[in-house]
Design a protein around this motif. Structure first.
Motif, mmCIF file in Angstrom:
data_model
loop_
_atom_site.group_PDB
_atom_site.id
_atom_site.type_symbol
_atom_site.label_atom_id
_atom_site.label_comp_id
_atom_site.label_asym_id
_atom_site.label_seq_id
_atom_site.Cartn_x
_atom_site.Cartn_y
_atom_site.Cartn_z
ATOM 1 N N ARG A 56 -21.968 -2.303 21.945
ATOM 2 C CA ARG A 56 -23.245 -2.633 22.588
ATOM 3 C C ARG A 56 -23.421 -4.148 22.531
ATOM 4 N NH1 ARG A 56 -24.319 -0.003 17.938
ATOM 5 N NH2 ARG A 56 -25.277 1.872 18.785
ATOM 6 N N CYS A 57 -24.510 -4.631 23.101
ATOM 7 C CA CYS A 57 -24.831 -6.054 23.024
ATOM 8 C C CYS A 57 -24.889 -6.486 21.561
ATOM 9 C CB CYS A 57 -26.157 -6.345 23.728
ATOM 10 S SG CYS A 57 -26.756 -8.036 23.520
ATOM 11 N N ASN A 58 -24.347 -7.661 21.272
ATOM 12 C CA ASN A 58 -24.302 -8.149 19.890
ATOM 13 C C ASN A 58 -25.523 -8.971 19.491
ATOM 14 O OD1 ASN A 58 -21.217 -7.946 18.528
ATOM 15 N ND2 ASN A 58 -21.354 -7.577 20.713
ATOM 16 N N HIS A 59 -26.434 -9.230 20.439
ATOM 17 C CA HIS A 59 -27.652 -9.994 20.154
ATOM 18 C C HIS A 59 -27.335 -11.242 19.323
ATOM 19 C CE1 HIS A 59 -30.445 -7.086 21.940
ATOM 20 N NE2 HIS A 59 -29.479 -6.219 21.634
ATOM 21 N N CYS A 60 -26.454 -12.042 19.896
ATOM 22 C CA CYS A 60 -25.932 -13.223 19.205
ATOM 23 C C CYS A 60 -27.030 -14.244 18.905
ATOM 24 C CB CYS A 60 -24.858 -13.887 20.053
ATOM 25 S SG CYS A 60 -23.580 -12.761 20.661
ATOM 26 N N GLU A 61 -26.888 -14.941 17.793
ATOM 27 C CA GLU A 61 -27.816 -16.023 17.477
ATOM 28 C C GLU A 61 -27.605 -17.198 18.422
ATOM 29 O OE1 GLU A 61 -28.606 -17.170 13.449
ATOM 30 O OE2 GLU A 61 -27.850 -15.267 12.674
ATOM 31 N N ASP A 62 -26.387 -17.352 18.915
ATOM 32 C CA ASP A 62 -26.086 -18.401 19.893
ATOM 33 C C ASP A 62 -25.513 -17.710 21.130
ATOM 34 O OD1 ASP A 62 -25.641 -20.780 21.171
ATOM 35 O OD2 ASP A 62 -23.934 -21.387 19.939
ATOM 36 N N ALA A 63 -26.389 -17.055 21.872
ATOM 37 C CA ALA A 63 -25.964 -16.181 22.971
ATOM 38 C C ALA A 63 -25.632 -16.962 24.239
ATOM 39 C CB ALA A 63 -27.058 -15.167 23.270
ATOM 40 N N PRO A 64 -24.383 -16.890 24.718
ATOM 41 C CA PRO A 64 -24.012 -17.570 25.957
ATOM 42 C C PRO A 64 -24.811 -17.091 27.163
ATOM 43 C CG PRO A 64 -22.056 -16.856 24.749
ATOM 44 C CD PRO A 64 -23.227 -16.216 24.099
ATOM 45 N N CYS A 65 -25.157 -15.796 27.177
ATOM 46 C CA CYS A 65 -25.909 -15.255 28.309
ATOM 47 C C CYS A 65 -27.287 -15.896 28.409
ATOM 48 C CB CYS A 65 -26.028 -13.733 28.191
ATOM 49 S SG CYS A 65 -26.912 -13.178 26.705
ATOM 50 N N GLU A 66 -27.918 -16.127 27.256
ATOM 51 C CA GLU A 66 -29.247 -16.733 27.235
ATOM 52 C C GLU A 66 -29.184 -18.189 27.695
ATOM 53 O OE1 GLU A 66 -32.576 -19.049 25.596
ATOM 54 O OE2 GLU A 66 -30.473 -19.156 24.955
ATOM 55 N N ARG A 67 -28.135 -18.887 27.279
ATOM 56 C CA ARG A 67 -27.999 -20.309 27.642
ATOM 57 C C ARG A 67 -27.749 -20.494 29.128
ATOM 58 N NH1 ARG A 67 -24.307 -20.486 23.419
ATOM 59 N NH2 ARG A 67 -22.659 -21.070 24.875
ATOM 60 N N ILE A 68 -26.975 -19.588 29.722
ATOM 61 C CA ILE A 68 -26.559 -19.797 31.110
ATOM 62 C C ILE A 68 -27.589 -19.319 32.123
ATOM 63 C CG2 ILE A 68 -25.375 -17.603 31.588
ATOM 64 C CD1 ILE A 68 -23.075 -19.271 32.784
ATOM 65 N N CYS A 69 -28.511 -18.450 31.724
ATOM 66 C CA CYS A 69 -29.468 -17.893 32.675
ATOM 67 C C CYS A 69 -30.360 -18.985 33.267
ATOM 68 C CB CYS A 69 -30.328 -16.829 32.002
ATOM 69 S SG CYS A 69 -31.499 -16.044 33.142
ATOM 70 N N PRO A 70 -30.332 -19.179 34.595
ATOM 71 C CA PRO A 70 -31.079 -20.284 35.211
ATOM 72 C C PRO A 70 -32.580 -20.046 35.310
ATOM 73 C CG PRO A 70 -30.004 -18.996 36.912
ATOM 74 C CD PRO A 70 -29.551 -18.423 35.598
ATOM 75 N N VAL A 71 -33.026 -18.806 35.091
ATOM 76 C CA VAL A 71 -34.452 -18.500 35.240
ATOM 77 C C VAL A 71 -35.058 -17.954 33.946
ATOM 78 C CG1 VAL A 71 -34.313 -18.125 37.732
ATOM 79 C CG2 VAL A 71 -33.874 -16.208 36.164
ATOM 80 N N SER A 72 -34.314 -18.049 32.855
ATOM 81 C CA SER A 72 -34.774 -17.577 31.534
ATOM 82 C C SER A 72 -35.136 -16.098 31.528
ATOM 83 C CB SER A 72 -35.981 -18.408 31.053
ATOM 84 O OG SER A 72 -35.627 -19.762 30.912
ATOM 85 N N ALA A 73 -34.446 -15.324 32.372
ATOM 86 C CA ALA A 73 -34.647 -13.877 32.331
ATOM 87 C C ALA A 73 -34.155 -13.324 30.996
ATOM 88 C CB ALA A 73 -33.918 -13.203 33.489
#
Length: 214
Positions: A56-73
């Motif tokens: 499942r999602c690892n809910h990373c403390e330094d999540a690449p998905c969160e950093r790359i999202c252009p609209v902060s979804a």
């Protein structure tokens, strides 16, 4: 508070109850998954066994998905969950490409990204994630990593003594908050699986055909 997940691979029996519960609770499309149980066969016949690894999602403390999202979804909640706002998502799929764990999919109905959120809506109501409730052997352990008295913290401390706590792809430095105990490297590291020396499927099939011809 920092919520995290742990799976005891020695307890998991591959029933897929967690996978089904996740799909029902979160209305996941049939061809997609927020949580899946991977089968890994190890050993050489007749000494073989099948192992199971919930992913499942690892809910990373330094999540690449969160950093790359252009609209902060994709954004962090106060409890550490990497949540997703489907109302904000523009379906660019940048998060899918950024995630090293393949944990994000595109919802074919809404054309937006989706993934495991640790059932954030249930957490807000002080309930456990659906997969935790469904597990008949309590292999899924969920709780507050910042609380040293929590079940998950105690479990990690108990197994850290013998180096038995693992995460997926530690070399990516995403600092996952999803842990595993038990099992072996082959479950979490695809490169750990090796073809046995001398094994050749073509030669084996040819040999069987030769026997059948006689």
């Amino acid at each position: 508070m920092k919520l995290g997940f742990l799976v005891d691979l020695d307890l998991c029996m591959g029933c897929k109850g967690c996978e089904v519960a996740c799909k029902v609770e979160n209305k996941v499309p049939l061809h997609s998954w927020r949580l899946r149980v991977k089968y890994v066969d190890v050993g050489v016949y007749p000494e073989t066994k099948r192992t199971y690894t919930p992913l499942r999602c690892n809910h990373c403390e330094d999540a690449p998905c969160e950093r790359i999202c252009p609209v902060s979804a994709l954004h962090y909640l106060e409890n550490g969950i990497v949540n997703i706002d489907k109302e904000r998502c523009i379906g660019c799929a940048g998060c899918m490409m950024a995630c090293p764990y393949g944990a994000i999919y595109m919802d074919p109905v809404t054309n937006t990204a989706d993934k495991c959120t640790y059932c954030a809506h249930r957490i807000a109501s002080e309930m456990m994630p659906a997969c935790v409730v469904a597990c008949p052997v309590e292999a899924n352990i969920f709780g507050d990593l910042d609380d040293p008295t929590s079940h998950i913290s105690q479990y990690i401390m108990q197994h850290q003594k013998d180096g038995g706590v693992q995460v997926r792809k530690p070399e990516k430095n995403t600092h996952p908050k999803h842990f595993y105990v038990g099992g072996g490297q082959v479950q979490l590291n695809p490169l750990a699986a090796k073809r046995e020396e001398g094994y050749n499927l073509f030669n084996k099939i040819t040999h069987l055909d030769h026997i059948g011809g006689h």
